[in-house]
Write a protein that holds these residues in place. Structure first.
Motif, short mmCIF file in Angstrom:
data_model
loop_
_atom_site.label_atom_id
_atom_site.label_comp_id
_atom_site.label_asym_id
_atom_site.label_seq_id
_atom_site.Cartn_x
_atom_site.Cartn_y
_atom_site.Cartn_z
N ARG A 101 3.30 2.07 15.51
CA ARG A 101 4.07 3.32 15.37
C ARG A 101 4.83 3.41 14.06
O ARG A 101 4.78 4.44 13.37
CB ARG A 101 5.04 3.46 16.54
CG ARG A 101 5.74 4.83 16.58
CD ARG A 101 6.73 4.88 17.73
NE ARG A 101 7.23 6.22 17.96
CZ ARG A 101 8.24 6.76 17.30
NH1 ARG A 101 8.84 6.08 16.33
NH2 ARG A 101 8.65 7.99 17.58
N GLU A 105 4.25 5.83 10.70
CA GLU A 105 5.28 6.68 10.11
C GLU A 105 5.25 6.59 8.59
O GLU A 105 5.43 7.59 7.90
CB GLU A 105 6.67 6.30 10.65
CG GLU A 105 7.78 7.25 10.27
CD GLU A 105 8.32 7.04 8.88
OE1 GLU A 105 8.60 8.05 8.18
OE2 GLU A 105 8.47 5.87 8.45
N TYR A 108 2.60 8.88 7.09
CA TYR A 108 3.02 10.27 6.96
C TYR A 108 4.09 10.42 5.88
O TYR A 108 4.01 11.33 5.04
CB TYR A 108 3.56 10.79 8.29
CG TYR A 108 4.00 12.24 8.22
CD1 TYR A 108 3.06 13.27 8.26
CD2 TYR A 108 5.34 12.58 8.08
CE1 TYR A 108 3.46 14.60 8.18
CE2 TYR A 108 5.74 13.90 8.00
CZ TYR A 108 4.79 14.91 8.05
OH TYR A 108 5.19 16.23 7.95
N ASP A 124 12.00 11.55 15.14
CA ASP A 124 11.05 11.78 14.05
C ASP A 124 11.58 11.27 12.72
O ASP A 124 12.60 11.74 12.23
CB ASP A 124 10.73 13.27 13.94
CG ASP A 124 10.07 13.83 15.18
OD1 ASP A 124 9.04 13.28 15.58
OD2 ASP A 124 10.61 14.80 15.74
N TRP A 162 -3.55 15.41 15.12
CA TRP A 162 -2.91 14.26 15.76
C TRP A 162 -3.71 12.98 15.52
O TRP A 162 -4.94 12.98 15.56
CB TRP A 162 -2.78 14.51 17.25
CG TRP A 162 -1.76 15.56 17.59
CD1 TRP A 162 -1.98 16.89 17.75
CD2 TRP A 162 -0.37 15.35 17.80
NE1 TRP A 162 -0.80 17.53 18.05
CE2 TRP A 162 0.20 16.61 18.09
CE3 TRP A 162 0.46 14.22 17.77
CZ2 TRP A 162 1.57 16.76 18.35
CZ3 TRP A 162 1.81 14.38 18.04
CH2 TRP A 162 2.36 15.63 18.32
N SER A 165 -1.42 6.01 17.24
CA SER A 165 -0.91 4.70 16.84
C SER A 165 -1.43 3.70 17.86
O SER A 165 -2.00 4.07 18.89
CB SER A 165 0.62 4.69 16.82
OG SER A 165 1.15 4.48 18.12
N MET A 177 1.11 10.82 16.30
CA MET A 177 1.81 11.54 15.24
C MET A 177 0.94 12.68 14.76
O MET A 177 -0.28 12.52 14.57
CB MET A 177 2.15 10.62 14.08
CG MET A 177 3.10 11.23 13.06
SD MET A 177 3.85 9.96 12.03
CE MET A 177 5.22 10.87 11.32
N GLY A 182 4.56 16.05 11.05
CA GLY A 182 5.32 14.84 11.28
C GLY A 182 5.91 14.68 12.67
O GLY A 182 6.78 13.83 12.88
N GLN A 184 6.40 13.18 15.98
CA GLN A 184 6.09 11.91 16.61
C GLN A 184 6.26 12.06 18.12
O GLN A 184 7.35 12.38 18.60
CB GLN A 184 7.00 10.81 16.08
CG GLN A 184 6.75 10.51 14.59
CD GLN A 184 7.65 9.39 14.09
OE1 GLN A 184 8.84 9.57 13.93
NE2 GLN A 184 7.06 8.24 13.84
#
Length: 205
Positions: A101, A105, A108, A124, A162, A165, A177, A182, A184
């Motif tokens: 995860r 991030e 992104y 987020d 989408w 993760s 995500m 963005g 989450q």
């Protein structure tokens, strides 16, 4: 895992998006006091599929940083998507995984394809395991990447959709995500979403 050359700074912001290690530099995460450089595979190596079966807790698939451990646990439990990722060989590298995860991030944050405002809700953007630590998104930050290859319609761009993760949320859900804005969240494990594989290397001073 090979060590990162000393020429790379501790936080290689200037190196983000550069070709390295079979993919592109994505950013740094910290796990158990050790720093890792995360590398994202090119768009040609994206996969799509179900995370796994609903209703089953997979032991070992809960890390927010260890993409490989999560993916190996998924594969051992029968995830075809995880098995396909583990079978990848790119430029001689065979240690690919579905991003955990907080690794996702970073994908992104640094490689955002769109100019859409960010979705600002819940956690987020909050990433205590990245270096530097990730802060909550605002509508404007992170902005669209400055790297043309990763911008909308670029050769390496993420789809505005989408992505899975490898971090499990519960027996029925895993974290996801939306690379359009963005967001989450999490989704049913048996839904088919995209995956952009990653690998990492230990940073040694």
């Amino acid at each position: 895992m090979s060590a990162i050359v000393k020429a790379l700074p501790v936080t290689p912001i200037s190196a983000i998006g550069k070709a390295y290690g079979g993919g592109f530099v994505t950013g740094v995460t910290v796990e158990n006091g050790q720093r890792y450089l995360n590398i994202t595979a090119g768009a040609a190596h994206e996969l799509k599929g179900a995370w796994g079966a609903r209703g089953v807790i997979i032991e070992g698939a809960g890390s927010f940083t260890d993409s490989r451990s999560n993916t190996e646990s998924m594969a051992a439990a029968g995830s075809e998507l995880a098995q396909k990722v583990l079978a990848l060989e790119i430029d001689g590298h065979t240690d690919w995984a579905i991003p955990a995860r907080d690794v996702q991030e970073l994908q992104y944050r640094h490689l955002k394809p769109t100019s859409e405002e960010n979705y600002c809700w819940g956690r987020d953007g909050d990433n205590p395991n990245s270096l530097p630590i990730g802060l909550l998104y605002t509508a404007e930050l992170p902005a669209q990447t400055m790297l043309p290859a990763f911008q909308d319609d670029g050769a390496e761009a993420f789809s505005s959709s989408w992505y899975w993760s490898s971090t499990q949320r519960s027996a029925n859900y895993a974290f996801t995500m939306d690379f359009d804005d963005g967001y989450q969240f999490y989704d049913d494990k048996d839904n088919e979403l995209r995956v952009r594989p990653v690998r990492r290397e230990l940073i040694i001073d």
